[in-house]
Design a protein around this motif. Structure first.
Motif, PDB file in Angstrom:
ATOM      1  N   ILE A 205      28.280  59.492  36.672  1.00  0.00           N
ATOM      2  CA  ILE A 205      29.469  60.300  36.594  1.00  0.00           C
ATOM      3  C   ILE A 205      30.606  59.285  36.695  1.00  0.00           C
ATOM      4  CG2 ILE A 205      29.900  61.394  39.279  1.00  0.00           C
ATOM      5  CD1 ILE A 205      27.470  60.928  40.519  1.00  0.00           C
ATOM      6  N   PRO A 206      31.985  60.895  36.335  1.00  0.00           N
ATOM      7  CA  PRO A 206      33.261  59.714  35.999  1.00  0.00           C
ATOM      8  C   PRO A 206      33.911  59.816  37.178  1.00  0.00           C
ATOM      9  CG  PRO A 206      32.888  62.370  35.320  1.00  0.00           C
ATOM     10  CD  PRO A 206      31.244  62.010  36.217  1.00  0.00           C
ATOM     11  N   SER A 207      34.635  58.636  37.519  1.00  0.00           N
ATOM     12  CA  SER A 207      35.351  58.618  39.034  1.00  0.00           C
ATOM     13  C   SER A 207      37.132  58.085  38.150  1.00  0.00           C
ATOM     14  CB  SER A 207      34.568  56.802  39.017  1.00  0.00           C
ATOM     15  OG  SER A 207      34.987  55.849  38.367  1.00  0.00           O
ATOM     16  N   TRP A 208      37.921  58.188  38.883  1.00  0.00           N
ATOM     17  CA  TRP A 208      39.665  57.187  39.174  1.00  0.00           C
ATOM     18  C   TRP A 208      38.959  56.722  40.274  1.00  0.00           C
ATOM     19  CZ3 TRP A 208      36.876  61.611  37.908  1.00  0.00           C
ATOM     20  CH2 TRP A 208      37.966  63.118  36.532  1.00  0.00           C
ATOM     21  N   TYR A 209      40.250  55.784  40.134  1.00  0.00           N
ATOM     22  CA  TYR A 209      40.790  55.040  40.954  1.00  0.00           C
ATOM     23  C   TYR A 209      42.114  55.004  41.732  1.00  0.00           C
ATOM     24  CZ  TYR A 209      39.357  50.792  43.255  1.00  0.00           C
ATOM     25  OH  TYR A 209      40.128  49.617  44.221  1.00  0.00           O
ATOM     26  N   LEU A 210      41.985  55.281  42.231  1.00  0.00           N
ATOM     27  CA  LEU A 210      43.935  55.375  43.443  1.00  0.00           C
ATOM     28  C   LEU A 210      44.125  53.400  43.358  1.00  0.00           C
ATOM     29  CD1 LEU A 210      46.645  56.831  43.023  1.00  0.00           C
ATOM     30  CD2 LEU A 210      45.541  57.180  45.362  1.00  0.00           C
ATOM     31  N   ILE A 211      45.040  52.623  42.820  1.00  0.00           N
ATOM     32  CA  ILE A 211      45.046  51.204  42.861  1.00  0.00           C
ATOM     33  C   ILE A 211      46.102  50.953  44.157  1.00  0.00           C
ATOM     34  CG2 ILE A 211      45.929  48.902  42.297  1.00  0.00           C
ATOM     35  CD1 ILE A 211      44.144  49.850  40.121  1.00  0.00           C
ATOM     36  N   GLY A 212      46.438  50.644  44.548  1.00  0.00           N
ATOM     37  CA  GLY A 212      47.482  50.088  45.776  1.00  0.00           C
ATOM     38  C   GLY A 212      47.899  48.530  45.628  1.00  0.00           C
ATOM     39  N   THR A 213      49.445  49.102  45.189  1.00  0.00           N
ATOM     40  CA  THR A 213      49.508  47.688  43.896  1.00  0.00           C
ATOM     41  C   THR A 213      50.252  47.060  45.340  1.00  0.00           C
ATOM     42  OG1 THR A 213      52.378  49.039  44.146  1.00  0.00           O
ATOM     43  CG2 THR A 213      50.855  49.090  42.073  1.00  0.00           C
ATOM     44  N   ARG A 214      50.586  47.418  47.103  1.00  0.00           N
ATOM     45  CA  ARG A 214      51.216  46.889  48.374  1.00  0.00           C
ATOM     46  C   ARG A 214      50.088  45.877  49.113  1.00  0.00           C
ATOM     47  NH1 ARG A 214      56.783  48.334  49.269  1.00  0.00           N
ATOM     48  NH2 ARG A 214      57.537  48.535  47.304  1.00  0.00           N
ATOM     49  N   ASP A 215      48.698  46.694  48.779  1.00  0.00           N
ATOM     50  CA  ASP A 215      46.954  46.454  49.484  1.00  0.00           C
ATOM     51  C   ASP A 215      46.783  44.426  49.760  1.00  0.00           C
ATOM     52  OD1 ASP A 215      44.782  45.772  50.670  1.00  0.00           O
ATOM     53  OD2 ASP A 215      44.262  48.055  49.147  1.00  0.00           O
ATOM     54  N   LEU A 216      47.142  44.207  51.305  1.00  0.00           N
ATOM     55  CA  LEU A 216      47.009  42.818  51.168  1.00  0.00           C
ATOM     56  C   LEU A 216      45.246  42.301  51.488  1.00  0.00           C
ATOM     57  CD1 LEU A 216      49.976  42.002  53.649  1.00  0.00           C
ATOM     58  CD2 LEU A 216      49.687  41.654  50.561  1.00  0.00           C
ATOM     59  N   VAL A 217      44.707  43.413  51.722  1.00  0.00           N
ATOM     60  CA  VAL A 217      42.828  43.135  52.131  1.00  0.00           C
ATOM     61  C   VAL A 217      42.575  43.193  50.985  1.00  0.00           C
ATOM     62  CG1 VAL A 217      41.432  44.583  53.266  1.00  0.00           C
ATOM     63  CG2 VAL A 217      43.379  44.882  54.405  1.00  0.00           C
ATOM     64  N   ILE A 218      42.448  43.885  50.040  1.00  0.00           N
ATOM     65  CA  ILE A 218      41.863  44.142  48.763  1.00  0.00           C
ATOM     66  C   ILE A 218      43.082  44.629  47.826  1.00  0.00           C
ATOM     67  CG2 ILE A 218      40.129  45.426  47.259  1.00  0.00           C
ATOM     68  CD1 ILE A 218      38.908  46.998  49.636  1.00  0.00           C
ATOM     69  N   PRO A 219      43.661  43.322  47.378  1.00  0.00           N
ATOM     70  CA  PRO A 219      44.772  43.103  45.821  1.00  0.00           C
ATOM     71  C   PRO A 219      44.236  44.092  45.433  1.00  0.00           C
ATOM     72  CG  PRO A 219      44.114  40.810  47.167  1.00  0.00           C
ATOM     73  CD  PRO A 219      43.095  41.428  47.579  1.00  0.00           C
ATOM     74  N   ALA A 220      45.572  43.991  44.598  1.00  0.00           N
ATOM     75  CA  ALA A 220      45.998  45.449  43.197  1.00  0.00           C
ATOM     76  C   ALA A 220      44.806  44.309  42.467  1.00  0.00           C
ATOM     77  CB  ALA A 220      46.986  45.569  42.820  1.00  0.00           C
ATOM     78  N   SER A 221      44.952  42.961  42.059  1.00  0.00           N
ATOM     79  CA  SER A 221      44.409  42.438  41.331  1.00  0.00           C
ATOM     80  C   SER A 221      42.929  42.386  40.940  1.00  0.00           C
ATOM     81  CB  SER A 221      44.415  41.000  41.148  1.00  0.00           C
ATOM     82  OG  SER A 221      43.995  40.427  42.329  1.00  0.00           O
ATOM     83  N   ALA A 222      42.228  42.039  42.078  1.00  0.00           N
ATOM     84  CA  ALA A 222      40.683  42.689  42.554  1.00  0.00           C
ATOM     85  C   ALA A 222      40.264  44.387  42.689  1.00  0.00           C
ATOM     86  CB  ALA A 222      40.401  42.639  43.765  1.00  0.00           C
ATOM     87  N   GLN A 223      41.060  45.604  42.950  1.00  0.00           N
ATOM     88  CA  GLN A 223      41.074  47.040  42.283  1.00  0.00           C
ATOM     89  C   GLN A 223      41.363  47.238  41.310  1.00  0.00           C
ATOM     90  OE1 GLN A 223      43.139  49.704  45.060  1.00  0.00           O
ATOM     91  NE2 GLN A 223      43.838  48.076  46.340  1.00  0.00           N
ATOM     92  N   GLN A 224      42.160  46.682  40.498  1.00  0.00           N
ATOM     93  CA  GLN A 224      42.105  46.539  38.450  1.00  0.00           C
ATOM     94  C   GLN A 224      41.070  46.145  38.305  1.00  0.00           C
ATOM     95  OE1 GLN A 224      44.760  47.971  37.072  1.00  0.00           O
ATOM     96  NE2 GLN A 224      43.289  47.298  35.075  1.00  0.00           N
ATOM     97  N   GLY A 225      40.146  44.794  38.522  1.00  0.00           N
ATOM     98  CA  GLY A 225      38.777  44.747  38.240  1.00  0.00           C
ATOM     99  C   GLY A 225      37.875  45.712  38.619  1.00  0.00           C
ATOM    100  N   MET A 226      37.723  46.248  39.676  1.00  0.00           N
ATOM    101  CA  MET A 226      36.722  46.989  39.860  1.00  0.00           C
ATOM    102  C   MET A 226      37.256  48.500  39.161  1.00  0.00           C
ATOM    103  SD  MET A 226      36.173  46.564  44.549  1.00  0.00           S
ATOM    104  CE  MET A 226      38.081  46.376  44.646  1.00  0.00           C
ATOM    105  N   ALA A 227      38.056  48.733  39.338  1.00  0.00           N
ATOM    106  CA  ALA A 227      37.938  50.127  38.676  1.00  0.00           C
ATOM    107  C   ALA A 227      38.187  50.068  36.508  1.00  0.00           C
ATOM    108  CB  ALA A 227      39.650  50.132  38.420  1.00  0.00           C
TER     109      ALA A 227
END
Length: 282
Positions: free
Chosen positions: A224-246
């Motif tokens: 299924i196609p997906s979109w990922y909105l990364i919060g660049t100031r996130d301290l709980v799930i840092p942006a680098s971790a979000q980028q990897g999951m996206a």
């Protein structure tokens, strides 16, 4: 002789008038008829239902600002209550809700809620798109706890960042996990006023220890196609971790300058991203 000439002229005039009338009818038909293109005109598909799934230490009201904007845009939205009891149980709960909805669906998950929609949408042909907002997006066998990564504010001594109920340690899968006020204010609710953050801390809904550490099933983002909105100031799930999951999920990536509760601090960007996904399905 003059009489014959006048009769001839009248007959000729009537023939010319008939020809003119016929020409106008043909012209009007040509203007009003649709142009032939060789293919039937395409029509937009049915409007999908947007289902919003909140994460840990929150409830469905966390989507309020996003819901208002989507409804103002004419979207059909449901912000469901996520039980936060176990990943498998929460997935089944969402599947039950999806079974009551006719037509296409766009699933949106924030934080832990992203893991729930990743599991619930698998094999469901009505789910046309996934949207992850500061999301925990697991592959099969991964857990939400590990996805935050070593740079997360939650990657510390659990007794310094969590309150457990019951307080007996070590926690069991059924133990409720709350965020300590210091963790909530300094890392989780960044970008909000202190008064609002304190209110949210006092009303937080706990998640079980087991839900955070339960291996995920087959992920829906494989099909299924997906979109990922990364919060660049996130301290709980840092942006680098979000980028990897996206990247793992093959998501279309959008970034916004927000902390972990970007759905509260910037509902406009969240609603806009969801609308983009909705339009892509029609």
């Amino acid at each position: 002789m003059n009489v014959n000439k006048r009769a001839h002229r009248r007959r000729a005039g009537r023939r010319a008038g008939s020809a003119l009338l016929l020409g106008l009818i043909v012209l009007a038909s040509a203007v009003s008829a649709p142009a032939a293109t060789g293919a039937p005109a395409t029509r937009p598909g049915p409007q999908p239902t947007i289902v919003l799934v909140h994460g840990a230490w929150a409830d469905a009201s966390s989507w309020s600002g996003v819901v208002r904007q989507l409804q103002a845009d004419g979207q059909h939205v449901i912000a469901t209550a996520n039980p936060l009891r176990s990943l498998a149980g929460d997935t089944d709960y969402l599947k039950t809700l999806l079974g009551t909805i006719d037509g296409p669906v766009v699933l949106v998950g924030h934080s832990y809620g992203a893991a729930v929609i990743t599991n619930a949408a698998t094999g469901d042909p009505d789910v046309k798109a996934l949207v992850f907002v500061n999301g925990s997006v697991p592959a099969e066998g991964e857990t939400v706890a590990e996805l935050a990564g070593p740079d997360s504010a939650l990657a510390a001594d659990p007794t310094t960042i969590f309150d457990f109920a019951p307080a007996t340690l070590p926690p069991t899968p059924e133990t409720d996990v709350y965020l300590k006020s210091s963790t909530f204010l300094e890392s989780f609710a960044t970008g909000l006023s202190r008064d609002r953050a304190l209110t949210l801390w006092a009303t937080q809904r706990p998640i079980t220890f087991g839900a955070l550490n339960e291996p995920s099933g087959e992920p829906a983002w494989k099909s299924i196609p997906s979109w990922y909105l990364i919060g660049t100031r996130d301290l709980v799930i840092p942006a680098s971790a979000q980028q990897g999951m996206a990247e793992k999920a093959g998501s279309t990536v959008i970034r916004f300058r927000a902390g972990h509760l970007g759905l509260l601090t910037d509902p406009t960007t969240v609603a806009r991203t969801i609308t983009t996904a909705v339009r892509a399905t029609r």
